[in-house]
Design a protein around this motif. Structure first.
Motif, PDB file in Angstrom:
ATOM      1  N   LEU A   1      -5.457  10.075  -8.580  1.00  6.83           N
ATOM      2  CA  LEU A   1      -5.938  10.206  -7.204  1.00  6.83           C
ATOM      3  C   LEU A   1      -4.992   9.538  -6.214  1.00  6.83           C
ATOM      4  CD1 LEU A   1      -9.774   9.599  -7.738  1.00  6.83           C
ATOM      5  CD2 LEU A   1      -8.636  11.751  -7.192  1.00  6.83           C
ATOM      6  N   VAL A   2      -4.494   8.362  -6.574  1.00  7.18           N
ATOM      7  CA  VAL A   2      -3.542   7.669  -5.701  1.00  7.18           C
ATOM      8  C   VAL A   2      -2.270   8.501  -5.534  1.00  7.18           C
ATOM      9  CG1 VAL A   2      -2.026   5.665  -5.499  1.00  7.18           C
ATOM     10  CG2 VAL A   2      -4.410   5.362  -6.170  1.00  7.18           C
TER      11      VAL A   2
ATOM     12  N   SER B   1      -1.960  11.731  -5.822  1.00  8.17           N
ATOM     13  CA  SER B   1      -2.268  12.898  -4.984  1.00  8.17           C
ATOM     14  C   SER B   1      -2.345  12.504  -3.520  1.00  8.17           C
ATOM     15  CB  SER B   1      -3.586  13.518  -5.437  1.00  8.17           C
ATOM     16  OG  SER B   1      -3.514  13.946  -6.775  1.00  8.17           O
ATOM     17  N   GLN B   2      -2.977  11.333  -3.264  1.00  3.24           N
ATOM     18  CA  GLN B   2      -3.115  10.874  -1.888  1.00  3.24           C
ATOM     19  C   GLN B   2      -1.738  10.599  -1.262  1.00  3.24           C
ATOM     20  OE1 GLN B   2      -5.413   7.303  -1.422  1.00  3.24           O
ATOM     21  NE2 GLN B   2      -6.078   7.882   0.641  1.00  3.24           N
TER      22      GLN B   2
ATOM     23  N   GLN C   1      -7.806   7.103 -11.481  1.00  2.00           N
ATOM     24  CA  GLN C   1      -7.460   6.433 -10.240  1.00  2.00           C
ATOM     25  C   GLN C   1      -5.977   6.610  -9.914  1.00  2.00           C
ATOM     26  OE1 GLN C   1      -8.749   2.438 -11.000  1.00  2.00           O
ATOM     27  NE2 GLN C   1     -10.902   2.837 -10.464  1.00  2.00           N
TER      28      GLN C   1
ATOM     29  N   CYS D   1       1.796  15.437   5.119  1.00  3.52           N
ATOM     30  CA  CYS D   1       1.338  15.283   6.510  1.00  3.52           C
ATOM     31  C   CYS D   1       2.423  14.669   7.388  1.00  3.52           C
ATOM     32  CB  CYS D   1       0.078  14.424   6.556  1.00  3.52           C
ATOM     33  SG  CYS D   1      -1.381  15.214   5.858  1.00  3.52           S
TER      34      CYS D   1
ATOM     35  N   LEU E   1      -0.065  13.986  -0.546  1.00  8.39           N
ATOM     36  CA  LEU E   1      -0.624  14.618   0.645  1.00  8.39           C
ATOM     37  C   LEU E   1      -0.191  13.885   1.916  1.00  8.39           C
ATOM     38  CD1 LEU E   1      -4.241  15.446  -0.607  1.00  8.39           C
ATOM     39  CD2 LEU E   1      -2.405  17.065  -0.108  1.00  8.39           C
ATOM     40  N   SER E   2      -0.119  12.564   1.849  1.00 11.70           N
ATOM     41  CA  SER E   2       0.322  11.788   3.012  1.00 11.70           C
ATOM     42  C   SER E   2       1.760  12.132   3.368  1.00 11.70           C
ATOM     43  CB  SER E   2       0.197  10.287   2.721  1.00 11.70           C
ATOM     44  OG  SER E   2      -1.153   9.933   2.489  1.00 11.70           O
TER      45      SER E   2
END
Length: 242
Positions: free
Chosen positions: A12-13, A15-16, A9, A23, A19-20
């Motif tokens: 994943l956080v 990585s998120q 988890q 962006c 990616l944010s």
């Protein structure tokens, strides 16, 4: 097992979040690019006040002998509409999807090198074209209703054209050859964007549509108010002509 899920988890956080951030950075660069694009001088004054309407007189049966007179009638009616400041036509639209056509050009006093193309973008335009799109003539004159098939074959070149091929010389009175026909330069127009905003304006030239007829063109109408409010009146003007 709990420790493994917790690590997954967390990964994943992370990585998120990464990616944010990517962006957000891309969005920021995109917005800055748009702001720069809006500030670039296109060479045209208030283009948002110009309404464009494409047409093709060939479909109505007009030829090189009958088309110019019909175009005269159309422009006369359009210019008389309330709120219209000026109107003209052109076969090429700067910064449009189709852009301008190109053709081989001979330039008086200039020799093209073997690795240099003589294919130069051009547009065939009507009287008052430069006034309508808001591009000033910086030297000489633009086209008038007197520039017809029976008069002196003329052309207007851009500033970039004059500087590139006649640096340090007066371009007025110089000649270019297009389709084996010699044309006398009568004016120099301010540079406008051709097919892109960045990279500078390329050399371009213009010739009168009343001298070298093209049945397919775009009507340009500069208005004082909302251009879209003129649509119905413009349709009626076309119907009155044919």
């Amino acid at each position: 097992g709990t420790v493994g899920r917790s690590r997954l988890q967390s990964a994943l956080v992370a990585s998120q979040v990464a990616l944010s951030l990517v962006c957000l950075v891309c969005a920021g660069l995109f917005i800055r690019g748009l702001q720069r694009a809006r500030s670039i001088d296109t060479g045209m004054r208030e283009p948002q006040q110009v309404l464009l309407a494409g047409t093709d007189f060939y479909r109505a049966g007009y030829t090189a002998s009958t088309g110019p007179a019909a175009l005269d009638r159309l422009l006369e009616r359009v210019r008389a509409l309330p709120g219209v400041r000026s109107a003209s036509v052109a076969t090429g639209i700067p910064l449009s999807l189709s852009g301008m056509s190109s053709t081989g050009v001979g330039v008086e006093g200039y020799t093209f090198s073997p690795d240099e193309t003589n294919a130069i973008p051009y547009s065939q335009v009507g009287p008052d074209y430069f006034e309508t799109i808001g591009t000033p003539i910086v030297r000489g004159r633009g086209f008038t209703t007197e520039d017809r098939a029976t008069s002196l074959q003329v052309a207007v070149v851009s500033e970039r054209f004059a500087r590139r091929y006649w640096a340090g010389q007066d371009p007025i009175g110089k000649h270019i050859t297009v389709n084996d026909r010699e044309r006398t330069v009568v004016g120099v127009a301010r540079n406008t964007g051709h097919d892109q905003l960045a990279g500078g304006a390329p050399p371009v030239f213009f010739r009168p549509i009343l001298q070298s007829w093209r049945s397919s063109f775009t009507l340009h109408v500069r208005v004082a108010g909302d251009p879209l409010a003129l649509q119905q009146a413009l349709r009626h003007a076309f119907e009155e002509v044919d």
